[in-house]
Enzyme design. Structure first.
Site, PDB file in Angstrom:
ATOM      1  N   ASP A   8       0.895  -1.317  -0.066  1.00 40.96           N
ATOM      2  CA  ASP A   8      -0.137   0.205  -0.022  1.00 40.96           C
ATOM      3  C   ASP A   8       0.863   1.094   0.045  1.00 40.96           C
ATOM      4  O   ASP A   8       2.175   1.295   0.507  1.00 40.96           O
ATOM      5  CB  ASP A   8      -0.895  -0.085   1.256  1.00 40.96           C
ATOM      6  CG  ASP A   8      -1.997   0.928   1.148  1.00 40.96           C
ATOM      7  OD1 ASP A   8      -2.427   1.266  -0.120  1.00 40.96           O
ATOM      8  OD2 ASP A   8      -2.427   1.335   1.943  1.00 40.96           O
ATOM      9  N   ASN A  56     -11.122  -2.166  -5.396  1.00 48.12           N
ATOM     10  CA  ASN A  56     -10.285  -1.219  -6.266  1.00 48.12           C
ATOM     11  C   ASN A  56     -10.839  -0.968  -7.379  1.00 48.12           C
ATOM     12  O   ASN A  56     -10.517   0.103  -8.115  1.00 48.12           O
ATOM     13  CB  ASN A  56      -8.694  -1.826  -6.410  1.00 48.12           C
ATOM     14  CG  ASN A  56      -7.960  -1.753  -5.098  1.00 48.12           C
ATOM     15  OD1 ASN A  56      -7.039  -2.692  -5.097  1.00 48.12           O
ATOM     16  ND2 ASN A  56      -8.181  -0.693  -4.141  1.00 48.12           N
TER      17      ASN A  56
HETATM   18  C1  IPE Z   1      -5.112  -2.515   0.001  1.00 52.54           C
HETATM   19  O1  IPE Z   1      -5.067  -1.110  -0.112  1.00 52.54           O
HETATM   20  C2  IPE Z   1      -5.187  -3.257  -1.316  1.00 52.54           C
HETATM   21  C3  IPE Z   1      -4.026  -3.331  -2.115  1.00 52.54           C
HETATM   22  C4  IPE Z   1      -2.986  -2.861  -1.664  1.00 52.54           C
HETATM   23  C5  IPE Z   1      -4.068  -3.805  -3.364  1.00 52.54           C
HETATM   24  P1  IPE Z   1      -6.310  -0.031  -0.288  1.00 52.54           P
HETATM   25  O2  IPE Z   1      -5.458   1.197  -0.466  1.00 52.54           O
HETATM   26  O3  IPE Z   1      -7.108  -0.431  -1.327  1.00 52.54           O
HETATM   27  O4  IPE Z   1      -7.018  -0.169   1.166  1.00 52.54           O
HETATM   28  P2  IPE Z   1      -7.772   0.750   2.019  1.00 52.54           P
HETATM   29  O5  IPE Z   1      -8.725   1.363   1.053  1.00 52.54           O
HETATM   30  O6  IPE Z   1      -6.792   1.861   2.351  1.00 52.54           O
HETATM   31  O7  IPE Z   1      -8.460   0.052   3.060  1.00 52.54           O
HETATM   32  C1  IPE Z   2      -1.551   0.173  -3.428  1.00 49.77           C
HETATM   33  O1  IPE Z   2      -1.269   1.544  -3.471  1.00 49.77           O
HETATM   34  C2  IPE Z   2      -1.787  -0.411  -4.753  1.00 49.77           C
HETATM   35  C3  IPE Z   2      -3.101  -0.679  -5.076  1.00 49.77           C
HETATM   36  C4  IPE Z   2      -4.204  -0.526  -4.239  1.00 49.77           C
HETATM   37  C5  IPE Z   2      -3.400  -1.133  -6.472  1.00 49.77           C
HETATM   38  P1  IPE Z   2      -2.421   2.671  -3.438  1.00 49.77           P
HETATM   39  O2  IPE Z   2      -2.957   2.844  -4.640  1.00 49.77           O
HETATM   40  O3  IPE Z   2      -3.545   2.168  -2.509  1.00 49.77           O
HETATM   41  O4  IPE Z   2      -1.938   4.014  -2.700  1.00 49.77           O
HETATM   42  P2  IPE Z   2      -2.405   4.946  -1.651  1.00 49.77           P
HETATM   43  O5  IPE Z   2      -2.821   4.061  -0.408  1.00 49.77           O
HETATM   44  O6  IPE Z   2      -3.581   5.762  -2.159  1.00 49.77           O
HETATM   45  O7  IPE Z   2      -1.376   5.953  -1.261  1.00 49.77           O
HETATM   46 MG    MG Z   3      -4.232   2.540  -0.496  1.00 53.07          MG
END
Ligand code: IPE
Ligand code: IPE
Ligand code: MG
Length: 246
Positions: A8, A56
């Protein structure tokens, strides 16, 4: 040892540099390469990476399609390296909502790396732990015993790994939650949360997390033998009774 990582922080990492979120995902893919390479050198049998959650899909269309393109590119460029290094690649999650070309690339990557016996690399795409439990439960007769249910559910769940239970779960990006990742498998996982964003993840972070894992006392609900107090003689027992002050 089974290590799972919630990768993340790509978006915030990019935004911190005034770049679009997609820039962070691109750098995140490089961090995946580094993490897999680092895992290969540690005693890790199974590495499960959370790349795209079923929730997502709710992100802007251009971000979602950029992520799908990145998975395709990753599979294309990494299949050969995985094959050379004895890494078996497997993608867990739903496939019916992925672009057809990506599903084909997944099949090909899985087929080409099927003989790998050094490490199993599982990438979770369109993955939801709740959904996987729901599907497994539906496939199992509700009248069976708990033991059979557990065995059946493990067999039916998306996993192809015999070492299904997660030993160590790492999440970068500073959040301390599971976000619907491996809820069943993390029953007794050791959790390590890192403040740094995923693109900043290095081999040393994995090593440190594994070090932290080894320093923990895993009890699985039991009382460890070493922690049992020595059996005391009655006299010693008496002298050890603390005097309570008023
Ligand atoms: C979890 O991260 C999913 C992945 C890393 C693929 P998110 O960014 O989607 O999770 P939340 O929304 O902070 O819980
Ligand atoms: C994790 O990084 C990757 C995916 C969930 C695809 P994020 O895209 O959630 O990055 P932040 O949490 O918004 O910084
Ligand atoms: Mg995230």
């Amino acid at each position: 040892m089974h290590v799972a990582i919630v990768m993340d922080g790509n978006g915030r990492w990019a935004q911190e540099q005034g770049q679009p979120r997609i820039f962070g995902h691109r750098e995140g893919a490089n961090a995946v390469r580094r993490a897999v390479e680092a895992a290969r050198h540690e005693a890790i049998d199974v590495l499960t990476l959370f790349a795209f959650s079923s929730d997502n899909w709710g992100r802007p269309v251009n971000e979602v399609s950029a992520l799908m393109d990145l998975f395709g590119l990753y599979l294309e460029s990494e299949t050969k390296r995985c094959r050379q290094n004895g890494i078996r690649l497997s993608v867990i999650g739903r496939r019916d909502r992925l672009p057809v070309s990506l599903v084909e690339a997944i099949h090909l990557a899985e087929e080409r790396t099927a003989a790998g016996d050094h490490m199993l690399l599982r990438i979770a795409v369109d993955y939801s732990a709740r959904d996987s439990i729901y599907r497994a439960a539906r496939a199992v007769d509700s009248a069976v015993s708990r033991e059979f249910f557990e065995l059946a559910i493990q067999a039916v769940m998306y996993s192809v790994s015999p070492a299904l239970d997660v030993d160590l779960l790492i999440r970068t990006g500073g959040e301390m939650r599971l976000s619907d990742f491996l809820l069943w498998e993390c029953a007794y996982a050791e959790l390590v949360f890192l403040k740094k964003m995923w693109p900043d993840f290095r081999a040393k972070d994995l090593r440190d997390a594994i070090g932290e894992f080894h320093s923990r006392n895993r009890r699985f609900g039991k009382v460890p033998v070493a922690a049992n107090p020595p059996v005391l003689t009655p006299a010693a027992d008496m002298t050890n009774i603390p005097v309570l002050s008023q």
